[in-house]
Design a protein around this motif. Structure first.
Motif, short mmCIF file in Angstrom:
data_model
loop_
_atom_site.label_atom_id
_atom_site.label_comp_id
_atom_site.label_asym_id
_atom_site.label_seq_id
_atom_site.Cartn_x
_atom_site.Cartn_y
_atom_site.Cartn_z
N TRP A 268 4.36 130.15 18.11
CA TRP A 268 3.29 130.83 18.82
C TRP A 268 2.08 130.99 17.90
O TRP A 268 2.21 131.46 16.77
N VAL A 269 0.93 130.60 18.40
CA VAL A 269 -0.34 130.78 17.69
C VAL A 269 -1.33 131.42 18.67
O VAL A 269 -1.55 130.88 19.76
N GLU A 270 -1.86 132.56 18.30
CA GLU A 270 -2.82 133.28 19.15
C GLU A 270 -2.28 133.50 20.56
O GLU A 270 -3.01 133.39 21.55
N GLY A 271 -0.98 133.79 20.65
CA GLY A 271 -0.37 134.05 21.95
C GLY A 271 -0.11 132.81 22.78
O GLY A 271 0.27 132.91 23.96
N VAL A 272 -0.28 131.62 22.19
CA VAL A 272 -0.07 130.35 22.90
C VAL A 272 1.21 129.71 22.36
O VAL A 272 1.36 129.55 21.14
N ARG A 273 2.10 129.34 23.26
CA ARG A 273 3.38 128.73 22.87
C ARG A 273 3.17 127.22 22.71
O ARG A 273 2.86 126.52 23.68
N LEU A 274 3.36 126.73 21.48
CA LEU A 274 3.14 125.32 21.16
C LEU A 274 4.47 124.64 20.88
O LEU A 274 5.31 125.17 20.14
N ILE A 275 4.66 123.46 21.46
CA ILE A 275 5.89 122.69 21.34
C ILE A 275 5.58 121.40 20.61
O ILE A 275 4.59 120.72 20.93
N ASP A 276 6.43 121.04 19.65
CA ASP A 276 6.24 119.78 18.94
C ASP A 276 7.59 119.28 18.44
O ASP A 276 8.58 120.03 18.45
N ASN A 277 7.63 118.04 18.02
CA ASN A 277 8.86 117.47 17.46
C ASN A 277 8.51 116.24 16.67
O ASN A 277 7.38 115.73 16.76
N MET A 278 9.46 115.77 15.89
CA MET A 278 9.26 114.52 15.14
C MET A 278 10.59 113.79 15.01
O MET A 278 11.59 114.41 14.63
#
Length: 281
Positions: A268-278
């Motif tokens: 979570w950054v600034e209340g925004v849920r961010l999804i990532d993978n590698m």
């Protein structure tokens, strides 16, 4: 670009393509398109003769009716973007067209994929995803379907659907589209301030650390190093970071050379849920 709103019209058009032995690719979306989606269209165009993009905000994969109501639907902009990349066919059905009211209850055994990571956070979500994707596969009967790597668990869920139902469609995973600094493209990024977008770059750096040192460090050390990178940035709340076997998404303690692995990250950054993978292999 052809636009169809009913299954009957779409089937009639696609039948002509099949009779001409054309290879058909499907790109399912819920609209609110951005460069990540358009990259799927471009990749589909490289591997098929005709590309079908569906735009349908699927109600069965939303846990909260308010989220469904708030979901953006900039349809005119979506159509302009698809026309600009020369998409062949757009399927734009209403809810009644896909869910006429006489459907049998849907449930498919997804095993742990339905219960871990995103499955645990959003109960029932992947049942809704597989329900609509199965409908689209039955309707379009594509030779290949293109999905973005960014939603990796969803892609593995859809691969499980294909395996269980023995569907004659190849799932093609398209690489995550990133900006020049490595941030995975997402409509959610628009909700970040300039400072928040810079902060969010730590997600990519942490995943790259895992990949770069995968042969030199233990799994625990890889995770610790990645978490340190995120912590150093400050004001990033990690929801989960996991190193998993690729198909099952079971967390592993050891990277085995005969297995394929993926690092999953949600923060979570600034209340925004961010999804990532590698992918690590």
């Amino acid at each position: 670009m052809k636009i169809f709103k009913t299954q009957k019209e779409l089937q009639s058009f696609l039948q002509g393509l099949r009779e001409a032995a054309k290879k058909i690719a499907l790109v399912p979306t819920m609209g609110a398109l951005h460069e990540g989606h358009l990259s799927l269209i471009r990749e589909a165009q490289q591997i098929a003769d005709a590309t079908v993009c569906s735009i349908f905000v699927n109600p069965t994969q939303f846990n909260d009716p308010k989220d469904l109501e708030r979901y953006p639907r900039p349809i005119q902009n979506d159509l302009q973007l698809l026309e600009a990349v020369a998409c062949d066919v757009v399927f734009l059905p209403e809810v009644d067209e896909m869910y006429p009211g006489d459907d049998m209850p849907w449930h498919i055994d997804l095993g742990e994929l339905d219960q871990i990571w995103e499955g645990a956070k959003r109960p029932g979500h992947f049942q809704g995803v597989t329900q609509i994707v199965y409908k689209l596969f039955q309707l379009v009967r594509p030779d290949v379907a293109c999905f973005g790597q960014k939603d990796f668990q969803q892609v593995m869920v859809i691969q499980r659907l294909v395996d269980i139902k023995e569907l004659p469609v190849r799932i093609h995973i398209c690489p995550t589209v990133r900006n020049q600094d490595g941030l995975a493209l997402s409509s959610r990024n628009l909700r970040l301030s300039d400072a928040g977008r810079i902060k969010a770059l730590a997600l990519y750096r942490s995943l790259a650390f895992i990949k770069n040192y995968k042969t030199a460090k233990t799994v625990d050390a890889l995770k610790d190093g990645a978490l340190q990178i995120l912590a150093q940035e400050g004001d990033i709340e990690v929801e989960y970071l996991a190193i998993c076997e690729r198909r099952t998404l079971r967390e592993v303690d050891l990277l085995l050379p005969h297995k394929q692995h993926v690092a999953l990250l949600v923060a979570w950054v600034e209340g925004v849920r961010l999804i990532d993978n590698m992918l690590l292999d």
